[in-house]
Design a protein around this motif. Structure first.
Motif, PDB file in Angstrom:
ATOM      1  N   SER A  79      -4.927   1.192   7.653  1.00 22.94           N
ATOM      2  CA  SER A  79      -5.647   0.246   8.518  1.00 22.94           C
ATOM      3  C   SER A  79      -6.278  -0.878   7.710  1.00 22.94           C
ATOM      4  N   GLN A  80      -6.847  -0.553   6.538  1.00 25.33           N
ATOM      5  CA  GLN A  80      -7.465  -1.576   5.704  1.00 25.33           C
ATOM      6  C   GLN A  80      -6.427  -2.548   5.158  1.00 25.33           C
ATOM      7  N   SER A 137      -5.240  -4.922   7.825  1.00 29.60           N
ATOM      8  CA  SER A 137      -6.230  -5.926   8.221  1.00 29.60           C
ATOM      9  C   SER A 137      -6.562  -6.906   7.098  1.00 29.60           C
TER      10      SER A 137
END
Length: 413
Positions: free
Chosen positions: A169-170, A173
């Motif tokens: 997810s990091q 993003s």
């Protein structure tokens, strides 16, 4: 009946009394060098390939350099722990690991810099590995030693469970640079825990008296037992680490989306957590080498399932492999203490852990190379099955423990 006369009561008493030690050590292992870098590297494959055009063999080869650092630091760290205690070694090592992670977050296209920073993480982060934390646990637990080691080494399972989806997810993003900064922040968490939590603990502080019970260094190194443990676990580490690191790329090749592949990979963490606790509980009651033999044969079945079942069988395979992955490090710690005592535990475990790390690095690199040659993982997975069977059968030949006290030198013939 007193606790001393009642083994079950003594085990419960040790776990209840020492829960805070277990919690500190569990978190420390979860955010140590081996856990953070090993469980995360598979998620970095795709973005690093895309940005720098590196192949999978090159990227997974970074674990060889991590291992080289761990091999260099392992016996040294172990000897320093035997002399000065685990706390001071960890307090120096944790900030150095953080700096290595920050360096990875600032990486350019140089593959040499990538390798150098992995080497630095292994070399200077050696005081964040289980060599430190198992020394404290072994010094404070006896009747429940297997379960205690299983609990704290489940920290690696927490990393395996949490890191793939968190980093995916990091990275999605903010990019892969942010992924390494997240790892640096996680590594820093251990410092205040060690500083405040390990004060005045046996094994964590500088020894106040000479420990005489246990095997001498050369006596242990001349024994068949030590090398059976070291080589058996080296083979097992190669198989399990290779499969774990390449699971996400294997699923991506099968058309599985990255988020779904990361979710399947996180099931390894479920297996690790369950495996370390259950296996730890089991080796307090069943002859540990027999437990190891059984568990590693189960892992071999998991690798075979990946070849036969592909993406459909991957969730079950991940659980089986993760369950075995929950066995190696705590079994090495347990067997080192049981066969050789605590006199030179840090040095002997550090050396065995270094050799284990050689296997853990070689496995992913060999799998990456075989993939690059064959454009699939079939031959690589069968090789991993063979390594697991060899390791299982080797450990099954270990002799019975000698004596009834954990403070006695165990059979080293």
């Amino acid at each position: 009946m007193s606790l001393i006369d009642h083994p079950v009561g003594l085990r419960k008493h040790e776990i209840t009394r020492g829960w805070f030690i277990l919690a500190m050590a569990l978190v420390g292992i979860a955010v140590g060098a081996s856990s953070l870098l090993f469980y995360s590297i598979g998620v970095f494959f795709e973005p690093l390939q895309r940005e720098f055009n590196w192949n999978r063999g090159q990227i997974s080869g970074a674990l060889i350099y991590l291992t080289a650092g761990l091999v260099v630091s392992g016996p040294v760290v172990g000897s320093l722990i035997d002399r000065f205690g685990a706390r001071i070694v960890a307090l120096i090592s944790i900030p150095l690991l953080v700096l290595s992670m920050v360096g990875l977050g600032s990486l350019n296209e140089s593959i040499s810099a990538f390798y150098a920073l992995f080497f630095a993480a292994g070399c200077f982060g050696g005081g964040t590995t289980p060599v430190v934390y198992t020394r404290v646990v072994n010094a404070n637990f006896s009747a429940s030693r297997g379960l205690a080691l299983g609990i704290v080494l489940a920290g690696g399972g927490i990393s395996a469970l949490a890191l793939p989806p968190l980093l995916a997810s990091q990275i999605a993003s903010f990019g892969w640079h942010a992924g390494f900064i997240v790892l640096a922040a996680l590594a820093a968490v251990a410092w205040p825990l060690v500083y405040f939590g390990f004060r005045d603990l046996e094994g964590a502080m500088q020894p106040t008296r000479t420990v005489t019970a246990g095997a001498g260094r050369w006596e242990a190194l001349r024994s068949r037992v030590f090398w059976t443990i070291a080589i058996g676990f080296l083979a097992v580490a190669a198989a399990i680490s290779g499969t774990v690191v390449h699971l996400v790329p294997l699923l991506r090749d099968a058309g599985v989306p990255l988020s779904t592949a990361a979710g399947v990979a996180s099931l390894i963490g479920v297996g690790v957590i369950a495996g370390r606790v259950l296996i730890g509980w089991g080796i307090d009651r069943i002859f540990a080498p027999y437990v190891a033999c059984t568990v590693f044969l189960v892992a071999a079945a998991g690798c075979a399932l990946l070849n036969y079942g592909g993406a459909q069988g991957a969730p079950v395979a991940a659980l089986l492999i993760g369950f075995a992955f929950g066995a190696e490090i705590d079994l090495i710690a347990y067997l080192t203490a049981r066969y050789f005592g605590m006199r030179n535990y840090g040095f002997l475990y550090g050396l065995a852990y270094s050799l284990f790390s050689v296997g853990a690095a070689a496995g992913p690199a060999v799998m990456g190379r075989l993939f690059d040659l064959n454009k699939n993982y079939e031959a690589a997975l069968w090789l991993m099955v063979a390594c697991l069977v060899f390791g299982a059968l080797s450990l099954g030949t270990l002799p019975r423990f000698v004596g009834t006290s954990d403070n006695e030198m165990q059979g080293t013939s």
